[in-house]
Write a protein that holds these residues in place. Structure first.
Motif, PDB file in Angstrom:
ATOM      1  N   HIS A 190       0.831  -1.214   0.000  1.00 41.04           N
ATOM      2  CA  HIS A 190       0.000   0.000   0.000  1.00 41.04           C
ATOM      3  C   HIS A 190       0.861   1.259   0.000  1.00 41.04           C
ATOM      4  N   HIS A 226       1.350   5.222  -2.412  1.00 36.46           N
ATOM      5  CA  HIS A 226       0.909   6.122  -3.480  1.00 36.46           C
ATOM      6  C   HIS A 226       2.126   6.817  -4.069  1.00 36.46           C
ATOM      7  N   LYS A 254      -8.071   0.466  -6.811  1.00 38.30           N
ATOM      8  CA  LYS A 254      -8.127   1.177  -5.536  1.00 38.30           C
ATOM      9  C   LYS A 254      -9.403   2.010  -5.487  1.00 38.30           C
ATOM     10  N   ASP A 256       1.706   3.442   3.186  1.00 43.00           N
ATOM     11  CA  ASP A 256       0.745   4.516   2.923  1.00 43.00           C
ATOM     12  C   ASP A 256       1.248   5.900   3.349  1.00 43.00           C
TER      13      ASP A 256
END
Ligand SMILES: [Zn+2]
Length: 392
Positions: free
Chosen positions: A93, A95, A185, A314
């Motif tokens: 996880h 980004h 997602k 994350d």
């Protein structure tokens, strides 16, 4: 996302100063000395005995690092820096705003034993700050992550995202999948993104497609708020493979009902997974503190659901100037040490540091960890992911 956070150098200075103050026991011990000349042998023996008992008490307090995170007046001693355990960690996880920032992430990943990373695509809202729109940037960031994955085959696992109001969303998912994305997602169960019920009819074709074709969804669902709607979807599509990150956002208060509801859902739906990420910056520290305050519910959870928990960070990799390679490495290390160690230090979570929680008394940024066994860690770091995403 402003840059109001202090650089870590300042917080280190702060920690050192505070740690020094706690050694105020010492002058007291010296002041005993002149007096001791006039004491009898027995009095000296008694004093030595008292000093010994105090030393034992201090030692015991120090070997319970959780007390360090909570206690205000505890002496602060940092846990010894021991290496991370030798796993080939999958970070399930994260980004990525742009490939421009990939090198610093991969550099930090290499230093912290992370060999593979899922980048979930995001809208401008997640990547550029809460003033930006949620319906913009989804396709662009998906393409960006696909490009990153093509440049680093095996190291990056791309997930697409869609805007729920996009009439083309299912066609886009199918097209992205042809281009190589491994999952979807969804942010719809996040309070800041929520505008329609999770079982909104417009989303049903997406769930149906994902369930029928075993296409995993990393779905942010706040179980505290949306458990009922979420379960309506799962009842209709029990084959849906869903990774609900952050323990369904129930980690802030593991003693309370939502944490138990989350586990009931995990029990009812065997295709439901979670990940160990909390969020970025101050939310990460809130998670570290929640575990440090009360590790047992988390340890029990991770034992019970070891086969359905993935490792995640994350932190949101962007061009924000605080997010340097060492900053990224520190976050990954903290997220791993949380699982691997009895105690560890995350300097930016110390009282007075950049991400300190309100009313923090954690002077040294020392947190109690879960010290999971190797077999459990191997599942969370390596084998669960391999089973969900078998290499082609
Ligand atoms: Zn995320």
């Amino acid at each position: 996302m402003g840059d109001k956070h202090e650089p870590s150098g300042d917080s280190n200075g702060e920690v050192t100063a505070k740690a020094d103050r706690s050694s105020s026991l010492q002058p007291k011990a010296y002041s005993l000395k002149p007096k001791a000349f006039s004491l009898s042998r027995w009095e000296i023996v008694v004093l030595l005995g008292v000093a010994f008992v105090m030393a034992i008490a201090v030692y015991q307090a120090l070997s319970r690092p959780g007390e360090l995170a909570e206690g205000a007046s505890q002496p602060t001693v940092l846990p010894a820096e021991t290496p991370l355990r030798p796993f080939k960690v999958v970070n399930a996880h994260e980004h990525l705003f742009s490939r421009k920032f990939l090198d610093k992430y991969l550099d930090a990943a290499e230093k912290t034993g992370v060999v593979r990373t899922v980048f979930v695509a995001s809208s401008d809202y997640t990547l550029m700050g809460s003033g930006k729109p949620q319906d913009k940037g989804n396709d662009e960031n998906t393409e960006e992550i696909l490009a990153a994955a093509r440049e680093h085959p095996g190291q990056i696992v791309p997930f697409c995202t869609i805007y729920p109001g996009d009439p083309q969303k299912l066609e886009k998912i199918k097209r992205f999948r042809k281009e190589g994305v491994m999952g979807l997602k969804l942010y719809t169960g996040h309070g800041n993104f929520y505008d329609k019920p999770l079982d909104d009819p417009a989303m049903m074709p997406v769930y149906q497609y994902c369930a029928e074709t075993k296409f995993p969804i990393c779905w942010h669902v706040n179980i505290v708020k949306y458990a009922v709607e979420f379960e309506r979807v799962m009842k209709q599509f029990p084959d849906l493979i869903v990774i609900v990150p952050h323990f369904g956002v129930t980690f802030f208060r593991p003693q309370e009902e939502p944490f138990r509801i989350f586990q009931r859902l995990m029990d009812a739906y065997p295709n439901m997974y979670t990940d160990t990420s909390f969020g970025t910056r101050a939310i990460l520290v809130e998670g570290l503190e929640a575990v440090s305050r009360d590790p047992e519910p988390f340890r029990e959870f991770l034992k019970k659901y070891a086969d359905r928990t993935l490792f995640g960070t994350d932190m949101v990799v962007t061009g924000n100037k605080e997010k340097t390679a060492p900053w990224i490495a520190d976050v990954i290390r903290a997220c791993r040490e949380l699982l691997e160690k009895d105690a560890y230090r995350y300097a930016l979570g110390a009282k007075g540091a950049a991400y300190a929680t309100k009313n923090s008394r954690n002077e040294a940024g020392v947190f109690r960890g879960l010290a999971l066994d190797d077999a459990t860690l191997r599942k969370i770091y390596e084998t669960n992911f391999e089973r969900l995403f078998p290499p082609k």
